[in-house]
Enzyme design. Structure first.
Site, PDB file in Angstrom:
ATOM      1  N   CYS A   1      31.025 -28.793 -11.296  1.00  0.00           N
ATOM      2  CA  CYS A   1      30.805 -30.221 -11.022  1.00  0.00           C
ATOM      3  C   CYS A   1      31.750 -31.068 -11.878  1.00  0.00           C
ATOM      4  CB  CYS A   1      29.336 -30.530 -11.295  1.00  0.00           C
ATOM      5  SG  CYS A   1      28.934 -32.234 -11.679  1.00  0.00           S
TER       6      CYS A   1
ATOM      7  N   CYS B   1      30.249 -33.817 -14.042  1.00  0.00           N
ATOM      8  CA  CYS B   1      29.536 -33.235 -15.189  1.00  0.00           C
ATOM      9  C   CYS B   1      30.492 -33.023 -16.351  1.00  0.00           C
ATOM     10  CB  CYS B   1      28.904 -31.890 -14.821  1.00  0.00           C
ATOM     11  SG  CYS B   1      27.635 -32.017 -13.554  1.00  0.00           S
TER      12      CYS B   1
END
Ligand SMILES: [Zn+2]
Length: 159
Positions: free
Chosen positions: A77, A80
């Site tokens: 991600c 993230c």
């Protein structure tokens, strides 16, 4: 980067003075601890701690005496990865006031399912064993701090 580790009862940290391993029990995170060997004051955890097992997550959330900020993330991600250094700042600045932990929802899919994490990054605040606030998406450290202060304040205001 984390200098702390977990065991069944608390956070294992190395004394900055004598290198002795000490455990900061989850039940005592609101108070300052001293090294069992040399009595040097032990710093509160000041970096996000990666949670290795679902059982550890449950213990931390149930036992911690300070609010727990959970970052639900996954290695693939992109946002993230952007939020990770911001969380590092939050953990350093809020050491002793909030405990910042990270849950990899690929490795701990059971936790992601249980809390119905639909998008990542998701950040949640747990207090007294319950989730009290949640937000989605990457944001700068100052915004994360506003979010967690509001979450903790809402709990205190209710009591
Ligand atoms: Zn020591």
């Amino acid at each position: 980067m984390s200098t702390s580790d977990l065991d069944d009862r608390g956070i294992v940290t190395i004394c900055p003075s004598c290198r002795q391993k000490n455990r900061l029990a989850y039940e005592h995170l609101h108070t300052a601890s001293r090294c069992a060997k040399c009595k040097t004051a032990l710093p509160a955890p000041s970096a996000p701690i990666e949670v290795p097992k679902a059982a550890d997550f449950d213990r931390i959330v149930a036992s911690s005496t300070i609010p727990v900020v959970v970052d639900f993330w996954a290695p693939w991600c992109g946002p993230c990865r952007m939020v990770a250094p911001e969380l590092d700042k939050v953990a350093a600045r809020q050491a002793g006031r909030f405990l910042v932990i990270k849950v990899n929802t690929d490795a701990l899919a059971e936790i992601g399912d249980r809390f119905q994490i639909r998008s990542i990054p998701t950040m949640a605040v747990f207090n007294g064993g319950r989730e009290v606030a949640r937000t989605m998406g990457a944001r700068p450290a100052a915004d994360i701090e506003t979010f967690i202060e509001n979450a903790a304040g809402a709990v205190h205001g209710r009591g």
